[in-house]
Write an enzyme that holds these catalytic residues in place. Structure first.
Site, PDB file in Angstrom:
ATOM      1  N   ASP A   1      41.047  28.810  25.020  1.00  0.00           N
ATOM      2  CA  ASP A   1      40.663  29.096  25.882  1.00  0.00           C
ATOM      3  C   ASP A   1      40.773  30.955  25.998  1.00  0.00           C
ATOM      4  O   ASP A   1      41.782  31.551  25.007  1.00  0.00           O
ATOM      5  CB  ASP A   1      41.449  28.733  27.170  1.00  0.00           C
ATOM      6  CG  ASP A   1      40.744  28.571  28.786  1.00  0.00           C
ATOM      7  OD1 ASP A   1      39.459  29.787  28.248  1.00  0.00           O
ATOM      8  OD2 ASP A   1      40.797  27.847  29.504  1.00  0.00           O
TER       9      ASP A   1
HETATM   10  C1  NOJ Z   1      38.429  30.539  30.813  1.00  0.00           C
HETATM   11  C2  NOJ Z   1      38.342  28.487  31.322  1.00  0.00           C
HETATM   12  O1  NOJ Z   1      39.506  28.273  31.663  1.00  0.00           O
HETATM   13  C3  NOJ Z   1      37.970  27.719  30.775  1.00  0.00           C
HETATM   14  O2  NOJ Z   1      36.617  26.596  30.898  1.00  0.00           O
HETATM   15  C4  NOJ Z   1      36.267  28.145  30.157  1.00  0.00           C
HETATM   16  O3  NOJ Z   1      35.243  27.819  29.246  1.00  0.00           O
HETATM   17  C5  NOJ Z   1      36.673  30.241  29.771  1.00  0.00           C
HETATM   18  N1  NOJ Z   1      36.999  30.854  30.383  1.00  0.00           N
HETATM   19  C6  NOJ Z   1      35.110  30.903  29.368  1.00  0.00           C
HETATM   20  O4  NOJ Z   1      34.630  31.389  30.937  1.00  0.00           O
END
Ligand code: NOJ
Length: 684
Positions: A257
């Protein structure tokens, strides 16, 4: 030697780490660290993957740099959060789940994939498969609700939709199942907090949707930001390597993430970037999104012998394999030939699923469908087209969205509108103008709820009432209504705890966030053009203190008995939810009979259904199991199936479920929701 092996043999360490690095552009802001995107870094192979950039022209320009100007000509992998649509915004995932219709779940994912492909994208960070039993957590909006069986069905449908039968198809993109695992169980529903649970709970409730995703061939998976039982997922060798890769057999790409590798320092499990990078790589994370930890930390980790070149090569191989499966080497520009905007066809799908995602929570005295034509339309969400997108609007444009005022007006109703209050301010000065509309109307529609950014990521709430002064507005309208029906259309990314609002309203329609065709979809249901068929995939609490609240509880040794004080209960609120899982009314009137089980390799369960109502409608039925096992307690109800039947007035039919036989004592239940009073049962 194949292409991938010969590339790896030729790559410098910098180029390898480039393939393990994903950096964000700024077409969307989805995390805290913003590093300017450098085209030089792409040219020199320092960055091999991007997120948050889309559009045929922009993606082609950047891809050209990678393919034509970098030493090894390796195409970029471009990812984006198309969570519920790309250009065409569909209902938020929790709303879509309310359809209980795998074909529809697949159709919206397919449309989103085609639009992503048109925008030059290769991957979406979806589906989000976090089972969530705590509506304080804002990300409950993005997922499949409280139940693992439903989450697994969503996983299969969405992955088929995004990935098609082959990733090489022009309209196919790689799915990324997230957030592995148990993110939905963060302490007290507070975003990014830690989680702690038994392995039994993990395996029965939180893991199954990911198992289903792997079985469906998901191309990538994103570990959660959070820690589980003391180990951050990003560094969990047990959960990533042993369980996910080993036991479940996942051989795709693990993408961290956003900034999660560097955040291992905040978790306190690594003391510098090299250690953080080594922990993540060793656990099996292939791509570092936005930490720069692999790029900067892995060279140091190699020197310190914390990782070996083989570990790096294995990750690079998985990333290049994904690029190959997407056919990027063969034809890096095949996606992104032309942006697709919202089309007639995509709008029709959005309207259809928009209407079918709505959940009619209450409908006293047939307040709906509307008999009246003269409508007072009140509330801050009545004329709020852009809010209808909800959290994670993809590349959807506010100007493409239809609000309730427009939808009802286009349906031919005579609508007078006043917002009354704003969603979050304390200003009550608009209330008299709103009340003034009531006298002249035959019905009053109140559009209340949350703003689009009050759910989704980093949007936990401790109070689940109506924000701002909306409750006061509603109370004033109820006083003024003088017997006219007051219909509440409630927008939210989660169940709200609003028992008083519900008890005073004539009808309540949970609209969640229905997407770009919201106004038309809501008008279709309010006017009776479409009979509501959505069912809540998550229990609605009466009070925040009941949370977590879900139907799959295990039994108590002292189940509630009103005649016995020493039994399981609250002294100030009932145990039951305000609305149980599966609840949702229709414009039909259904009865069930003759629940029966036919033996075989699979058990066949059948129930007869009659529509006694005066309108055609679709009924949704759920199959639950209760098992008794020696030595270990089982949930009171476990969901094992759901099915739908559309019936005309006086129409009758049979709904059939199949399930594997169970050992030991068990009972099956079938009914329209998890409310035990509504269920028929049969022993098996
Ligand atoms: C953080 C989020 O937790 C995740 O779900 C997302 O895909 C990423 N950012 C990328 O934007």
């Amino acid at each position: 030697m194949g292409r991938i092996d010969s590339l790896i043999a030729e790559m410098t360490l910098t180029e390898k780490l480039g393939q393990l690095t994903m950096t964000a552009a700024d077409y969307a802001v989805t995390g805290p660290v913003v590093t300017p995107l450098s085209e030089d870094a792409i040219r020199s192979g320092v960055i091999g993957n991007l997120l948050n950039l889309y559009g045929a022209e922009a993606t082609r320009r950047i891809q050209t740099i990678a393919v034509e100007q970098s030493r090894l000509h390796i195409p970029l992998l471009l990812g984006f959060d198309a969570i519920h649509g790309q250009r065409t915004v569909f209902p938020i995932p929790l709303a879509e789940t309310s359809m209980f219709d795998p074909a529809a779940w697949e159709a919206t994912a397919r449309m989103a994939a085609q639009e992503c492909a048109g925008d030059g994208l290769h991957m979406t960070f979806a589906p989000m498969l976090d089972v969530a039993r705590d509506p304080r957590w804002g990300r409950i909006a993005e997922g499949p609700g409280e139940d693992p069986f439903v989450g697994s069905a969503v996983a299969r449908a969405k992955i088929r939709g995004f990935q098609s039968s082959s990733l090489a198809d022009v309209g196919a993109i790689a799915a990324c199942a997230k957030h592995y695992v148990a993110y939905g169980a963060v302490t007290a529903g507070r975003e990014y907090a830690s989680t702690d649970m038994s392995e039994g709970m993990l395996r029965e409730v939180y893991l199954p949707p990911f198992r289903a995703a792997v079985e469906a061939g998901v191309a990538s998976i994103m570990p959660a930001f959070t820690d589980l039982n003391g180990v951050p997922l990003t560094a969990s060798t047990f959960l990533l390597r042993d369980v996910l890769r080993g036991e479940l057999g996942f051989d795709g790409v693990l993408v961290s993430d956003y900034h999660a590798v560097a955040e291992l320092l905040n978790h306190g499990v690594a003391s510098d970037l090299a250690e953080a990078a080594a922990l993540a790589l060793k656990a099996g994370v292939d791509i570092d999104m936005m930490s720069d930890a692999y790029r900067l930390g892995l060279p140091v980790a190699l020197e310190r012998d914390l990782v070996a070149m083989d570990d790096i090569d294995a990750a690079v191989r998985r990333v290049l394999t994904l690029k190959e499966r997407l056919d990027l080497f063969q034809d890096p520009y095949r996606r992104g030939r032309a942006d697709t905007g919202v089309t007639t066809q995509s709008r029709a799908l959005a309207r259809d699923v928009g209407a079918r995602s709505l959940v009619l929570l209450k409908n006293d005295a047939n307040a709906l469908p509307l008999a009246a034509r003269k409508i007072a339309l009140i509330g801050p969400l009545a004329d709020a087209a852009s809010e209808m997108r909800g959290p994670w609007g993809g590349a959807g444009r506010p100007e493409d969205c239809v609000g309730v005022l427009q939808g009802l007006t286009e349906a031919g109703l005579d609508v007078r509108h006043a917002p009354g209050v704003a969603i979050e301010t304390d200003d009550l000065s608009g209330v008299p103008a709103a009340l003034a509309l009531c006298a002249d109307a035959d019905a009053i529609i109140l559009c209340l709820g949350e703003a689009l950014l009050m759910s989704g990521e980093a949007a936990s709430r401790a109070h689940l009432g109506l924000p701002g002064r909306q409750r006061q507005l509603a109370d004033a309208v109820f006083e003024k209504a003088a017997g006219k029906p007051v219909i509440v259309v409630l927008f939210s990314g989660r169940p709200l705890a609003v028992p008083e609002l519900v008890s005073r309203a004539g009808a309540v329609l949970a609209a969640w966030f229905p997407g770009c065709e919201a106004g038309h979809a809501i008008a279709d249901v309010l006017t009776g053009k479409v009979s509501p068929s959505g069912r809540t995939p998550v229990s609605w609490p009466r009070a925040v203190g009941q949370i977590p609240i879900f139907f799959g509880e295990r039994p108590s040794g002292r189940p509630f008995n009103p005649a016995d004080h020493f039994t399981s209960h609250y002294s100030d609120v009932e145990n039951t939810p305000l609305f149980p899982f599966g609840h949702g009314l229709t414009y039909g009137d259904f009865s069930l009979s003759n629940l029966r089980v036919e033996p075989g390799d699979l058990l066949t369960v059948k129930v007869d259904v009659v529509n006694h109502g005066v309108r055609a409608a679709e009924e949704t039925l759920f199959l639950f199991l209760n098992q008794k096992k020696p030595g270990v307690t089982r949930p009171l109800l476990e969901l094992k199936g759901f099915g739908k039947i559309a019936l005309t007035p006086s129409g009758q039919g049979t709904v059939t479920f199949t399930l594997p036989p169970t050992a030991g004592r068990a009972e099956l239940f079938v009914g329209p929701s998890a409310d035990v009073r509504s269920l028929l049962s049969v022993p098996i």
